[in-house]
Structure formats: C-alpha cells, structure tokens
Design an enzyme around this catalytic site. Structure first.
Site, PDB file in Angstrom:
ATOM      1  N   TRP A 141       0.842  -1.214   0.000  1.00  0.00           N
ATOM      2  CA  TRP A 141       0.000   0.000   0.000  1.00  0.00           C
ATOM      3  C   TRP A 141       0.866   1.249   0.000  1.00  0.00           C
ATOM      4  O   TRP A 141       0.410   2.332  -0.361  1.00  0.00           O
ATOM      5  CB  TRP A 141      -0.970  -0.009   1.178  1.00  0.00           C
ATOM      6  CG  TRP A 141      -0.418   0.493   2.483  1.00  0.00           C
ATOM      7  CD1 TRP A 141       0.354  -0.209   3.357  1.00  0.00           C
ATOM      8  CD2 TRP A 141      -0.591   1.792   3.047  1.00  0.00           C
ATOM      9  NE1 TRP A 141       0.665   0.577   4.440  1.00  0.00           N
ATOM     10  CE2 TRP A 141       0.101   1.808   4.289  1.00  0.00           C
ATOM     11  CE3 TRP A 141      -1.267   2.957   2.654  1.00  0.00           C
ATOM     12  CZ2 TRP A 141       0.143   2.921   5.121  1.00  0.00           C
ATOM     13  CZ3 TRP A 141      -1.220   4.070   3.488  1.00  0.00           C
ATOM     14  CH2 TRP A 141      -0.522   4.050   4.704  1.00  0.00           C
ATOM     15  N   THR A 327      -0.791  10.202  24.735  1.00  0.00           N
ATOM     16  CA  THR A 327      -1.611   8.992  24.608  1.00  0.00           C
ATOM     17  C   THR A 327      -1.844   8.373  25.980  1.00  0.00           C
ATOM     18  O   THR A 327      -2.951   7.937  26.310  1.00  0.00           O
ATOM     19  CB  THR A 327      -0.932   7.975  23.666  1.00  0.00           C
ATOM     20  OG1 THR A 327      -0.570   8.641  22.451  1.00  0.00           O
ATOM     21  CG2 THR A 327      -1.871   6.828  23.330  1.00  0.00           C
ATOM     22  N   ARG A 449       7.311  -9.934   6.684  1.00  0.00           N
ATOM     23  CA  ARG A 449       5.940  -9.672   6.255  1.00  0.00           C
ATOM     24  C   ARG A 449       5.864  -9.707   4.732  1.00  0.00           C
ATOM     25  O   ARG A 449       6.879  -9.737   4.050  1.00  0.00           O
ATOM     26  CB  ARG A 449       5.491  -8.317   6.784  1.00  0.00           C
ATOM     27  CG  ARG A 449       6.316  -7.166   6.242  1.00  0.00           C
ATOM     28  CD  ARG A 449       6.122  -5.918   7.067  1.00  0.00           C
ATOM     29  NE  ARG A 449       4.963  -5.169   6.619  1.00  0.00           N
ATOM     30  CZ  ARG A 449       4.804  -3.849   6.810  1.00  0.00           C
ATOM     31  NH1 ARG A 449       5.727  -3.149   7.444  1.00  0.00           N
ATOM     32  NH2 ARG A 449       3.741  -3.219   6.372  1.00  0.00           N
TER      33      ARG A 449
END
Length: 534
Positions: A141, A327, A449
């Site tokens: 992507w 966060t 991956r």
C-alpha cells in the site's frame, strides 16, 4: 426532536427512493450512505485478508500464485484504510457533528453529497485494476518505487483512484471544519464542545494538511513512469528514499487520522456507562492536539533501516516516544472516568473497554518499534503487522462498532438486540487476539511480512493466526444481522435509550453548553450574530 421528526420537519415533496439517496443533501442520509459503504468495503477488504490467511495456513504455495498474493496484501490495505475506516468515521461525523453542536445540517450540503458519491466510482476504478493487463498493484500500500513502476496499465488507474479518494477526503474535511467553526449553537464555545467534535476538528485539519502530500508523491511516481522525470530513479539522479520521506510525511499523520475520531467516540461512551463526567476534559483536548502536532515530526521512524544519519535516528526515536505521553494521558483519563463509577456493561461499553485495553497493547508495541536499534530487528517482520493491526483493528474498528451500537437507537428509532451484540463482542475480542497476538512471536522469531511462503518453524503460529482470522471474519456477520434487525424494527427506542443515563451523552461527555430557557440569550455583538437566539 428525534431524528425522524427532524427529517419530517425538513422534508419537501415526497421523492422516489433513487432521488432521495442520489441527490440527498441531508447530513443524516449522507452519514448513512458513508456508513453502509464502509461496511461493504470492510467485507471486501476482509475477503482479501481471508485469501492471505488461507495461503499462510501452512508453508508452501497452495491457493494463489505469489504475484496475486502480493496484490491481495496491497489492495487489502488500500480498501481497509480508504474504503472502510476513513469513510466510516466521516459517516459518524456527518451524522453526529450537526446534532452535537446544535447545527441544522453540515455547512456545505451539496459538496457533502459530492464527496460521498466520488467514493464508489473511485473504488470501482481501483478494483477494476484486477481485470487489467498486469493486474492490480502488488508493491504494497506504500507504493514504493521502483517496485511500483512494474504494473503496466493498472498503475495509472490505481493512481487516479487514489487521487479521487484524496479529493473526497479533503472535501469532507473542509466541510467538517466549516461546520464546527461557524455553526455551533449560541453559548457553545470551543471548550464546551463534546470531545467527538473536538477530535474530528483536529482530524479534519490533519486531512487537509497531508492529503495533498500523498497526491504530490503519487503524481511524481506517475511522471517518472510516463513523462521522463527521475524524481525517484537513481539512474536519472533521483532518489527512491526521497519517495519514502514524502510518503511517510503523509503516512504517519494518516495513522492518527484513523485513530483520533476513535478517541472521541470512546470519550463519549465511557462517561455514559460509568455515569460520571469525563475526567480531565481540557487535558483530553490538549492531548489530542499534542498527538496531532507530534504526528508531523515522527515520520522517519518507518525508515530506521534506510541509512539515516545517527542524529536523524535519535531525533525520530525520541520524538516518537514523546507521543506516548499524551496517549498515556488519554488512557489514564478513561480509566479515571471509570474509577468508582456506577458502571454497566452494555455492548457499546464492552467495545469501549476492549478498545482501551487492546489499543494500549498496540501502543506498547509501538514504543518497542520506536527504539531505533531494536527496530533493526523488528523492521519488516510480522511484529510490525501485529502492532498496527492492534492499533487499527482493536483500535479504530472496535471504536466504530462501539459507536454503531451506541448510536443505532438514535439513528433507527429501534433498540438493537443486546444479546446478539454481546455475542458479537465476545467472539470478536477472543478471535482478534487469536488472529494477531501470535504474529508478535512470528515477528520476534524473524518471519518477514508480505511473503506468500515461509520456513517450516513458523507453521504453528501461522495456523493459529489463520484460524483466528477466519473466526474473526465470520463473527462480523453477527454485526450485519444486528444492524439489519435494528433497521427493520424491533423494540422502540425511548428518549432515554440508556437506562439511568438520561442526557448523559450531553451533560457528561463535555461541559454542557450554557442555555437559559427562560430568558433569551444576551446579544454580544452589534451584528446580533454571536448570541442571538435561533
């Protein structure tokens, strides 16, 4: 006034089904279109993930050829990001922002219609690349050159589709900013807005800032291929690593575009079911703004292995770790909101608590990836896949489920099936962990991956992961059935949808806006606009 009566109040002459949905400028209808389109794309992207997990169930090549496998990994990501998660959040923004700020509609209703209807055509073009010579994109992507430039006819079509998706996102974001800044109810200052509205205001600015960067990067790819430029071609004096810098300057804020609205959703749901005000409202707003700012200066943590100078690696490492602070503030505030609250565990609350716990796991693995010397080991392994799926599936997607269950009674006028909702939650939360948790171990053991085949020592964890994947995919069918049942009818939703939580969505998810219903509001400006009664 309920959503239904509001629509009747504004309805013109009766129109055909096609007219209503094609030409609608009603923010509720457009929100519904976005949400249904996102659900459809969620299953399209999920089917691609099933192909990936089926191939990886055992070593060796079984089902598909390696090139098609790579097409699946690329298109799965593009469909899930631009087709499922982002449109779903835009759908929620369309539905809820005007209602939450007291506006009659979005600021630019016709542009709103246009920004939705670009999407189906863009995805038709993108998915049509499967039928073109050379097939769909297979370079991931991220579309890195030179891999990207080997796709023949499909390449320009995919680039065009991504441009259209970017245009749609930018128009939606401009609409959100214009609506929030110009159409709030009298007395609703910025620091009195619900947190969902705040997170979307900041997200919209991120979209406007970074989508043109993606457009620039892919346009340069296009000119390299067809117009003789050498931006990213070393043979012509260009640099393929420059593409990575430009892409990730878009790509990292993009990750936060997909999670900040989730923070707003969870900040609305947890106070409702804890029956307590949100702990630290202003610190939550500042935390979201800090995360958005920091997201622009950490992009090269995706590139620790490209040979950056040591000073660059150190800067990006420390800047990335800094994001953990705001966060952490948010996670602490959610826990503090639940602390000693009168909690009940309806389906939206279950998904919200699941979000807090599992998103935190994704955040902790993110800190591991931020450590530059350690990242040399993790980079491009399944550990990275596990990390971002914990952030995006148990983060963004779980928050979307939470929002759907939370607001479905408001949208449809009917209660959803609570028993089925809980089945959906428990099956999802178990299977998603069976799917993604073993991938941490695969990555730490060195499995790369984006490969269709692997060494035999990785077999067991891949089998467990694939079984979890198929179970997770199947359990999402329960959600579809819940939505269909809810739309078609069932128990009528009352004004007080969540028992014991009357008005809590308004009075507790943020400081309530000042309204005096006995005396008209004070006129604050000579033009009579600022505080004039509607």
């Amino acid at each position: 006034m309920t959503a239904a009566t509001h629509d009747e109040h504004h309805a013109g002459p009766p129109s055909s089904f096609l007219d209503r949905w094609l030409f609608t400028t009603n923010h509720k209808d457009i929100g519904t279109l976005y949400l249904l389109f996102a659900l459809l794309m969620f299953f399209v992207g999920g089917a691609m993930a099933m192909v990936i997990r089926a191939e990886l169930f055992q070593p060796g090549m079984q089902l598909v050829d390696p090139y098609f496998f790579n097409q699946m990994t690329t298109m799965h990501a593009l469909v899930m990001i631009f087709g499922a998660v982002m449109p779903a959040f835009v759908g929620l923004a369309n539905w809820m922002i005007p209602i939450q700020i007291g506006a009659p509609d979005m600021a630019l209703p016709r542009m709103n219609n246009w920004s939705f209807w670009i999407l189906p055509f863009a995805f038709a073009i993108m998915l049509a690349t499967f039928l073109m010579p050379g097939g769909a994109l297979a370079g991931g992507w991220t579309m890195y050159p030179p891999l990207m430039l080997q796709h023949g006819m499909a390449f320009p079509f995919a680039i065009f589709a991504i441009h259209l998706l970017g245009i749609s996102s930018i128009m939606g974001a401009i609409n959100v900013v214009a609506t929030i800044l110009n159409m709030r109810a009298p007395g609703m200052t910025l620091m009195k807005m619900p947190l969902f509205v705040w997170t979307w205001l900041i997200t919209a600015y991120l979209i406007i800032a970074v989508m043109p960067v993606l457009a620039g990067a892919i346009t340069m790819l296009l000119t390299d291929q067809y117009f003789g430029t050498s931006f990213f071609s070393a043979a012509g004096g260009g640099d393929p690593v420059m593409y990575q810098h430009i892409f990730w300057f878009f790509g990292h804020p993009e990750v936060y575009i997909m999670i900040l609205p989730a923070f707003g959703i969870v900040s609305a749901i947890i106070p409702t079911f804890a029956r307590k005000p949100l702990f630290g409202y202003s610190s939550m707003v500042y935390a979201v703004a800090s995360i958005a700012f920091l997201s622009f200066i950490v992009w090269a943590h995706h590139m620790f292995t490209v040979g950056m100078p040591l000073a660059g690696e150190l800067f990006f490492m420390y800047a990335t770790m800094l994001i953990a602070v705001p966060t952490g503030v948010k996670v602490f505030n959610w826990i503090a909101t639940m602390w000693r609250g009168a909690m009940t565990f309806e389906t939206p609350m279950l998904f919200a608590i699941g979000f807090v716990i599992l998103f935190t796991i994704g955040g902790l693995s993110g800190i591991m990836l931020a450590i530059a010397p350690a990242d040399y080991q993790y980079h491009d392994t399944y550990f990275v896949v596990a990390h971002f799926h914990y952030v995006l599936v148990t983060g963004a997607v779980f928050s979307l489920f939470a929002a759907a269950y939370y607001w479905l009674p408001k949208w449809t006028g009917h209660m959803y099936d609570e028993r089925l909702g809980k089945w959906h939650f428990w099956l999802s939360v178990i299977t998603v962990n069976v799917l993604f948790f073993p991938q941490h171990f695969l990555g730490l053991a060195g499995m790369p991956r984006r490969i269709p085949d692997y060494a035999v020592q990785f077999t067991e964890f891949n089998m467990i992961s694939s079984i979890g994947g198929f179970a997770f995919g199947l359990s999402q069918l329960i959600f579809v059935w819940v939505v269909i049942k809810c739309i078609r009818g069932g128990e009528k939703a009352t004004d007080q949808v969540w028992e014991g939580a009357r008005g809590l969505e308004w009075t507790l998810s943020s400081p309530p806006p000042y309204h005096s219903f006995t005396t008209p509001p004070k006129i604050e400006s000579s033009a009579g606009l600022e505080g004039s009664p509607r």
